[in-house]
Design a protein around this motif. Structure first.
Motif, PDB file in Angstrom:
ATOM      1  N   GLU A 185       0.963  -1.347   0.125  1.00  0.00           N
ATOM      2  CA  GLU A 185      -0.104   0.100  -0.006  1.00  0.00           C
ATOM      3  C   GLU A 185       0.822   1.263  -0.136  1.00  0.00           C
ATOM      4  O   GLU A 185       0.495   2.181  -0.602  1.00  0.00           O
ATOM      5  CB  GLU A 185      -1.185  -0.054   1.165  1.00  0.00           C
ATOM      6  N   ASN A 224       1.755   2.445  -3.216  1.00  0.00           N
ATOM      7  CA  ASN A 224       0.739   3.391  -4.078  1.00  0.00           C
ATOM      8  C   ASN A 224       0.549   2.856  -5.515  1.00  0.00           C
ATOM      9  O   ASN A 224       0.235   3.547  -6.459  1.00  0.00           O
ATOM     10  CB  ASN A 224       0.856   4.858  -3.837  1.00  0.00           C
ATOM     11  N   GLY A 225       1.046   1.633  -5.547  1.00  0.00           N
ATOM     12  CA  GLY A 225       0.889   0.915  -6.984  1.00  0.00           C
ATOM     13  C   GLY A 225       1.496   1.774  -8.171  1.00  0.00           C
ATOM     14  O   GLY A 225       1.405   1.688  -9.221  1.00  0.00           O
ATOM     15  N   GLU A 226       2.711   2.630  -7.624  1.00  0.00           N
ATOM     16  CA  GLU A 226       3.648   3.423  -8.408  1.00  0.00           C
ATOM     17  C   GLU A 226       4.974   2.976  -8.486  1.00  0.00           C
ATOM     18  O   GLU A 226       5.583   3.098  -9.369  1.00  0.00           O
ATOM     19  CB  GLU A 226       3.237   4.760  -8.556  1.00  0.00           C
ATOM     20  N   VAL A 252       4.466  -3.033 -12.452  1.00  0.00           N
ATOM     21  CA  VAL A 252       3.257  -3.847 -12.512  1.00  0.00           C
ATOM     22  C   VAL A 252       3.772  -5.206 -12.144  1.00  0.00           C
ATOM     23  O   VAL A 252       2.710  -6.069 -11.404  1.00  0.00           O
ATOM     24  CB  VAL A 252       2.433  -3.382 -13.684  1.00  0.00           C
ATOM     25  N   HIS A 303       3.936  -6.279  -8.560  1.00  0.00           N
ATOM     26  CA  HIS A 303       2.849  -6.214  -7.730  1.00  0.00           C
ATOM     27  C   HIS A 303       1.937  -7.210  -8.188  1.00  0.00           C
ATOM     28  O   HIS A 303       1.216  -7.805  -7.032  1.00  0.00           O
ATOM     29  CB  HIS A 303       1.969  -4.923  -8.155  1.00  0.00           C
ATOM     30  N   SER A 332       0.763 -10.126  -5.487  1.00  0.00           N
ATOM     31  CA  SER A 332      -0.758 -10.278  -5.255  1.00  0.00           C
ATOM     32  C   SER A 332      -1.263 -11.623  -5.521  1.00  0.00           C
ATOM     33  O   SER A 332      -2.049 -12.133  -4.782  1.00  0.00           O
ATOM     34  CB  SER A 332      -1.191  -9.057  -5.745  1.00  0.00           C
ATOM     35  N   LYS A 377      -9.179  -7.509  -7.865  1.00  0.00           N
ATOM     36  CA  LYS A 377      -8.368  -6.277  -7.855  1.00  0.00           C
ATOM     37  C   LYS A 377      -7.246  -6.272  -8.657  1.00  0.00           C
ATOM     38  O   LYS A 377      -6.469  -5.461  -9.203  1.00  0.00           O
ATOM     39  CB  LYS A 377      -8.231  -6.050  -6.355  1.00  0.00           C
ATOM     40  N   ILE A 378      -6.561  -7.540  -8.768  1.00  0.00           N
ATOM     41  CA  ILE A 378      -5.223  -7.901  -9.435  1.00  0.00           C
ATOM     42  C   ILE A 378      -5.541  -7.733 -11.094  1.00  0.00           C
ATOM     43  O   ILE A 378      -4.829  -6.845 -11.868  1.00  0.00           O
ATOM     44  CB  ILE A 378      -4.672  -8.988  -9.173  1.00  0.00           C
ATOM     45  N   TYR A 407      -6.173  -3.826 -11.878  1.00  0.00           N
ATOM     46  CA  TYR A 407      -4.837  -3.295 -11.828  1.00  0.00           C
ATOM     47  C   TYR A 407      -4.207  -3.527 -12.861  1.00  0.00           C
ATOM     48  O   TYR A 407      -3.661  -2.668 -13.505  1.00  0.00           O
ATOM     49  CB  TYR A 407      -4.376  -3.604 -10.690  1.00  0.00           C
ATOM     50  N   SER A 425      -5.631  -2.353 -16.398  1.00  0.00           N
ATOM     51  CA  SER A 425      -5.625  -0.946 -16.356  1.00  0.00           C
ATOM     52  C   SER A 425      -4.263  -0.299 -16.980  1.00  0.00           C
ATOM     53  O   SER A 425      -4.196   0.806 -17.495  1.00  0.00           O
ATOM     54  CB  SER A 425      -6.114  -0.260 -15.223  1.00  0.00           C
ATOM     55  N   ASN A 426      -3.324  -1.123 -16.506  1.00  0.00           N
ATOM     56  CA  ASN A 426      -1.789  -0.724 -16.735  1.00  0.00           C
ATOM     57  C   ASN A 426      -1.326  -1.585 -18.080  1.00  0.00           C
ATOM     58  O   ASN A 426      -0.004  -1.475 -18.170  1.00  0.00           O
ATOM     59  CB  ASN A 426      -0.835  -1.122 -15.558  1.00  0.00           C
TER      60      ASN A 426
END
Length: 555
Positions: free
Chosen positions: A489, A492-494, A498, A501, A505, A527-528, A531, A534-535
């Motif tokens: 967390e 912040n996913g940045e 990816v 992450h 996950s 959620k994975i 995410y 989206s990327n």
């Protein structure tokens, strides 16, 4: 950086050619000889121009570099949100004396060009603006054919935007330039598959109208097939759907609805349905992410976080390396030690001992690239092929080195577990022992927001969680999951790439499923999925989609 120097020599180029347009040629030599801190914005350009594939590296940069990066990121975000006046003010504050090198000047030119574009500038005006952006680092642009240039991914993007705006002024010139870019992208010596997967499809999308209007579908289809290969190799399935649609339309126009057509339609529908399920639009615009960094860490913050992880005082860390005051100033972001001192500090903190770090000690180009291949195959679950490369790697490295134990040894043990040669308990013990080589494990669990983990350590924790789930040890599994989700967390996913992450996950989702927590597994997997797509990153998503499928079967 022997890897880079060797590539330059192999291609028969000079450093002056590779660094053309960057300014401060002496700085490049000093960076490569580790005399001064490597500036990431420089190194990225050199890697791209040499055709390196995307490398799985950790970067540790000085506070001055990190401040400039956060400024670039903030400016791009403001422009994206149409807060143009705020963006202008930040641009003025970015290198106000204009003393930084050409890549920084290029960034400012590009940011201002985006603002003009947002304000409805004319095509002719934007052509001139993009030409200035390009020539700030490619001074001989338009003087020599595009195929003869050395280009970064950002420079390619600027060229495509330049051509896009020319199209409404001089259509034929634009079409010819698109074909020049295609010819450049088909070079295998200085253009990576990574770069091809991003830009080859963009050119095809922009040329579709031309091919259709000229009834040249027979020429368009083989180009689509090349783009499909590049996109598939790099798991860019979102953009793949756009190329598949172009191919489907072309096949329909020439009345070719055979098995090839049916396969294209089937794959297209599968991809689109995933996006519909995740409620994510199929939309790809790289313009605000050209300067995005991942797996990059502030040196001062890293030093403090690693000391916390290892329960090490500033005085202890400084011993036989530098003054305690130097450590204090680095952590307070007042200054950064010399690059050679930083390397010693990172080594003492059980990191890899370099500001640009792979996952194992560098002993040669072949070993480095072999390890990259093994990691890629592990992430994409191609275990049989991985075994072949892993055997070669194991024979050529020091398996007593703690980083090799963590990175390579763990994969060896994973395959032994997969083949039934060891138990889950044996595997779990190996993982914990390997993690303890470089960390204080209790601090991972107790202080997840205050620590920094290397890529190897992060992967070990993910596999510990999965192993605990398989063993059915509920309390410990949830304790580790809580710590790891808290750690993730804060990025912040940045900060993390990816791919990293997704991997961590997925291990958490698998642990939930092994414990019979279907709802938690399903929520995590969904959620994975959102995410990841989206990327525009589908690498590793087979595990995610498998989890979602099994959960639906249970429901």
């Amino acid at each position: 950086m022997p890897l880079f120097n060797n590539k330059v020599a192999t291609l028969g180029l000079t450093m002056a050619q590779v660094g053309s347009g960057l300014g401060y040629q002496n700085a490049i030599y000093k960076i490569l000889n580790c005399e001064i801190e490597p500036e990431k914005i420089y190194i990225d350009i050199l890697f791209h121009r040499m055709g390196f594939e995307k490398l799985d590296l950790d970067w540790y940069v000085s506070n001055s570099q990190y401040v400039l990066y956060t400024s670039r990121k903030a400016i791009m975000q403001l422009i994206k949100e149409d807060k143009l006046e705020e963006a202008r003010q930040l641009i003025l504050q970015y290198d106000p004396t204009n003393k930084l090198s050409n890549p920084h000047k290029q960034f400012k030119l590009y940011a201002n060009t985006l603002i003009h574009e947002k304000n409805g500038a004319s095509s002719s005006g934007l052509v001139n603006l993009y030409k200035a952006v390009i020539q700030s680092t490619v001074p001989n642009f338009e003087e020599v054919p595009i195929i003869d240039l050395l280009l970064t991914q950002a420079e390619l993007y600027f060229i495509l935007e330049y051509i896009r705006h020319i199209k409404s002024i001089d259509y034929n010139k634009a079409i010819n330039l698109y074909f020049e870019v295609l010819a450049f992208l088909e070079r295998n010596d200085i253009v990576s598959v990574w770069t091809k997967s991003i830009y080859y499809p963009k050119v095809i999308i922009n040329l579709e109208e031309y091919f259709v209007s000229e009834n040249k579908e027979d020429e368009l289809l083989p180009l689509c097939d090349k783009a499909i290969i590049y996109l598939t190799q790099k798991y860019r399935f979102g953009e793949l759907s756009l190329i598949l649609k172009i191919k489907i339309n072309a096949l329909e126009k020439i009345n070719k609805t055979d098995d090839e057509y049916k396969k294209a339609v089937s794959l297209y529908n599968e991809i689109v349905n995933v996006y519909l399920y995740a409620e994510v639009p199929i939309n790809f615009d790289d313009k605000y992410d050209l300067y995005k960094w991942v797996d990059v860490y502030n040196i001062g913050e890293t030093i403090k976080a690693r000391r916390t992880l290892l329960d090490m005082s500033q005085a202890k860390l400084a011993e036989n390396i530098c003054s305690q005051h130097a450590i204090f100033r680095a952590e307070k972001k007042k200054s950064s030690p010399h690059v050679q001192v930083v390397r010693e500090i990172l080594t003492k903190l059980n990191l890899y001992g370099d500001v640009i770090s792979a996952r194992t000690p560098f002993v040669g180009d072949d070993i480095f690239l072999l390890n990259e291949k093994v990691s890629e195959l592990f992430l994409t679950q191609k275990y049989d092929e991985m075994q072949l490369y892993l055997n070669q790697l194991e024979q050529q490295i020091d398996m007593n080195d703690k980083h090799n134990i963590q990175c390579v040894g763990t994969k060896i043990k994973f395959l032994e577990l997969k083949d039934g040669k060891i138990t889950v308990q044996d595997y779990y013990k190996y993982l914990v022992d390997a993690l303890a080589l470089t960390t204080n494990i209790q601090n991972i669990l107790l202080k997840p927001t205050q620590i920094h983990l290397s890529h190897n350590e992060l992967e070990l924790v993910a596999n510990i969680i999965n192993a605990l789930g398989k063993m059915g040890v509920r309390e410990d599994t949830f304790k580790w999951i809580k710590a790891m989700e808290t750690y993730l967390e804060q990025t912040n996913g940045e900060v993390l790439s990816v791919e990293r992450h997704i991997y961590v996950s997925n291990m958490i989702a698998s642990a939930y499923r092994n414990l019979g927590e279907v709802d938690l597994c399903h929520s995590k997997a969904y959620k994975i999925l959102v995410y990841a797509i989206s990327n525009n990153c589908w690498k590793g998503l087979s595990t995610t989609l498998d989890a979602l499928g099994k959960n639906y079967a249970i429901y």
